[in-house]
Motif scaffolding. Structure first.
Motif, PDB file in Angstrom:
ATOM      1  N   GLY A  62       0.828  -1.627  -0.531  1.00 18.22           N
ATOM      2  CA  GLY A  62      -0.101  -0.049  -0.170  1.00 18.22           C
ATOM      3  C   GLY A  62       0.617   1.271  -0.088  1.00 18.22           C
ATOM      4  N   THR A  66       2.480   3.405   8.418  1.00 17.41           N
ATOM      5  CA  THR A  66       2.290   2.781  10.128  1.00 17.41           C
ATOM      6  C   THR A  66       3.339   3.987  10.976  1.00 17.41           C
ATOM      7  OG1 THR A  66       3.305   0.939  10.199  1.00 17.41           O
ATOM      8  CG2 THR A  66       0.862   1.142   9.799  1.00 17.41           C
ATOM      9  N   GLY A  77      -0.636   6.918   8.184  1.00 12.10           N
ATOM     10  CA  GLY A  77      -2.057   7.316   8.819  1.00 12.10           C
ATOM     11  C   GLY A  77      -2.310   5.267   9.433  1.00 12.10           C
ATOM     12  N   LEU A  78      -3.297   4.864   9.248  1.00 10.53           N
ATOM     13  CA  LEU A  78      -3.454   3.226   9.311  1.00 10.53           C
ATOM     14  C   LEU A  78      -4.029   2.713   8.271  1.00 10.53           C
ATOM     15  CD1 LEU A  78      -3.669   1.148  11.701  1.00 10.53           C
ATOM     16  CD2 LEU A  78      -5.910   1.606  12.096  1.00 10.53           C
ATOM     17  N   PRO A  79      -3.593   1.957   7.670  1.00 13.79           N
ATOM     18  CA  PRO A  79      -3.799   0.990   6.496  1.00 13.79           C
ATOM     19  C   PRO A  79      -5.199   0.435   6.759  1.00 13.79           C
ATOM     20  CG  PRO A  79      -1.889   0.204   6.647  1.00 13.79           C
ATOM     21  CD  PRO A  79      -1.976   1.575   8.142  1.00 13.79           C
ATOM     22  N   THR A  80      -5.960  -0.014   5.500  1.00 14.78           N
ATOM     23  CA  THR A  80      -7.381  -0.366   6.260  1.00 14.78           C
ATOM     24  C   THR A  80      -7.481  -2.420   5.086  1.00 14.78           C
ATOM     25  OG1 THR A  80      -7.891   0.146   3.883  1.00 14.78           O
ATOM     26  CG2 THR A  80      -8.175   1.457   5.906  1.00 14.78           C
ATOM     27  N   GLU A  81      -5.697  -2.090   4.494  1.00 16.02           N
ATOM     28  CA  GLU A  81      -6.430  -3.380   4.073  1.00 16.02           C
ATOM     29  C   GLU A  81      -5.160  -4.706   3.020  1.00 16.02           C
ATOM     30  OE1 GLU A  81      -6.794  -2.148  -0.906  1.00 16.02           O
ATOM     31  OE2 GLU A  81      -9.262  -2.275   0.579  1.00 16.02           O
ATOM     32  N   ASP A  83      -2.865  -6.265   0.154  1.00 16.12           N
ATOM     33  CA  ASP A  83      -3.735  -6.730  -1.517  1.00 16.12           C
ATOM     34  C   ASP A  83      -2.823  -7.621  -1.014  1.00 16.12           C
ATOM     35  OD1 ASP A  83      -4.084  -7.112  -4.002  1.00 16.12           O
ATOM     36  OD2 ASP A  83      -3.837  -5.522  -4.356  1.00 16.12           O
ATOM     37  N   ARG A 109       4.520  -1.262   7.573  1.00 13.49           N
ATOM     38  CA  ARG A 109       3.079  -2.302   8.594  1.00 13.49           C
ATOM     39  C   ARG A 109       2.965  -2.596   9.806  1.00 13.49           C
ATOM     40  NH1 ARG A 109      -0.829  -2.248   4.281  1.00 13.49           N
ATOM     41  NH2 ARG A 109      -2.330  -2.998   6.225  1.00 13.49           N
ATOM     42  N   ASP A 111       0.791  -2.335  11.817  1.00 13.29           N
ATOM     43  CA  ASP A 111      -0.256  -3.283  11.487  1.00 13.29           C
ATOM     44  C   ASP A 111      -0.076  -5.070  12.065  1.00 13.29           C
ATOM     45  OD1 ASP A 111      -0.429  -2.136   9.180  1.00 13.29           O
ATOM     46  OD2 ASP A 111      -2.233  -2.502   8.984  1.00 13.29           O
TER      47      ASP A 111
END
Length: 298
Positions: A62, A66, A77-81, A83, A109, A111
Motif C-alpha cells: 500500500g 504506520t 496513517g492506519l492502512p485499511t487492507e 492486497d 506495516r 499493524d
C-alpha cells in the motif's frame, strides 16, 4: 527568537526533467496495475532519470505508512487492507519492463503480525517465476525487531537485502519514527548470519545535523555487522512540515566519503548529492557479485 534562514539550495542540486515516452509508459503501467512506486510517493529527485531508463522501485503493502518519520514524504496513517494479489502485479509489471534488476520496498506495516514479510517473500517468488534472470533487491523495514519476519524474507533468497540506518546514531530518534539505530544494525547482522552469501546494504542521508566524525562512525558500525554496500545522499526537505536541511554537502565531500567507505571495505559505495538507496542499484549488485567472485549479470 529570530527566525532561522535556511541555506539556499546550491547549484549542484539539479534535477533533469525527462518526461518522454519511457516515463509516460511507466507511469501509465503503474496506474493500470494499481501499483505504487517509492519514486513517486517519496518524491525522489531521480524519478525522471530512472523512469526514462525504464527502472523503478516498487513500493508494496500500500501507500500508507504506520510510521511518521520526519524526513519522509510517504503518507502516514492506519492502512485499511492487505492486497494479496500485489506480488503478481509487481511481477507482471517487471516483466513488461524487461527488468534486469528489480528493487522492491514498502511502507512500514506495524499493524500486521509479520510486518508484511510474507508479501515481500511472495513478491520475490513471483518475480523469480516470471523473470528468472532478473536480480531482486528488497529494501525492508525493521519488522519491529521480529527475527522470524526477517527469516521469511531471507528464506526467499533476495539477491540483496537492504535496510537503511538513514542517519547517525545521535540523531536517529529525532529523524526516524519508532525505528532504532541499534535495532537496524542488529537486523543487518542477523541477515548475514541467516544467509552469509546474500549481500547486505544500507544508506545514510546527510544534512540533518550530523558531524563528519559521526558519519565515519556510522560507516564503521555498518562494517562491524558486515554490511557490503553503502549509499550516501543529500537530504532534501520534501515539505515545510518535514525536517529542515541543516547543511548542503559539496560534491567533493561526497567523493571523499566514497573513498572513506571503500577504505573500510564496502564492496560498493554510491555517494553523491542526489544519490538515493536504489540509485544505480544494478551497478551495485554487480559490484557485490564481483567482490564475492560471482559473475555479474549483463
Amino acid at each position: 527568537m529570530a527566525k532561522q534562514i535556511q541555506e539556499p539550495k546550491p547549484d549542484w542540486i539539479r534535477i533533469k526533467l525527462t518526461t518522454g515516452d519511457n516515463y509516460q509508459d511507466i507511469k501509465q503501467m503503474m496506474r493500470s496495475k494499481t501499483l505504487h512506486t517509492v519514486c513517486e510517493e517519496a518524491r525522489c529527485p531521480n524519478i525522471y532519470e530512472c523512469w526514462a531508463n525504464r527502472t523503478a522501485t516498487f513500493m508494496i503493502l500500500g501507500d500508507i505508512c504506520t510510521r511518521a518519520c520526519r524526513f519522509c514524504a510517504v503518507n502516514t496513517g492506519l492502512p485499511t487492507e492487505l492486497d494479496l494479489q500485489e506480488p503478481q502485479r509487481v511481477a507482471e509489471a517487471a516483466e513488461q519492463m524487461s527488468l534486469r534488476h528489480c528493487v522492491v520496498t514498502s511502507v512500514a506495516r506495524d499493524d500486521l503480525k509479520d510486518g508484511g514479510a510474507s508479501i515481500f517473500a511472495g513478491t520475490i517468488k513471483a518475480l523469480r517465476e516470471r523473470l528468472p534472470l532478473c536480480s531482486v533487491e528488497v529494501l525492508i523495514p525493521d519488522f519491529q525487531g521480529d527475527e522470524e519476519a526477517l527469516r521469511v524474507v531471507m528464506d526467499a533468497k533476495p539477491d540483496i537485502l537492504n535496510h537503511n540506518i538513514e542517519t547517525v546514531e545521535r540523531l536517529s530518534d529525532r529523524v526516524r519514527a519508532k525505528a532504532k539505530y541499534r535495532r537496524s544494525l542488529e537486523l543487518l547482522q542477523r541477515a548475514k548470519v541467516m544467509k552469509p552469501d546474500i549481500p547486505t546494504k544500507s544508506s545514510i542521508m546527510l544534512g540533518v545535523g550530523e558531524e563528519w566524525d559521526e558519519i565515519l562512525q556510522g560507516m564503521d558500525d555498518l562494517r562491524a555487522v558486515d554490511c557490503d554496500i553503502l549509499t550516501i545522499g543529500q537530504y532534501l526537505q520534501p515539505t515545510p512540515q518535514h525536517l529542515r536541511v541543516e547543511k548542503y554537502y559539496k560534491p567533493e565531500q561526497f567523493a571523499e566519503l566514497k573513498e572513506e567507505g571503500m577504505k573500510r571495505g564496502f564492496s560498493h559505495v554510491e555517494s553523491g548529492p542526489l544519490v538515493r538507496s536504489s540509485y544505480h542499484a544494478h551497478e551495485q549488485v554487480n559490484s557485490a557479485k564481483k567482490q564475492a567472485g560471482v559473475p555479474a549479470s549483463s
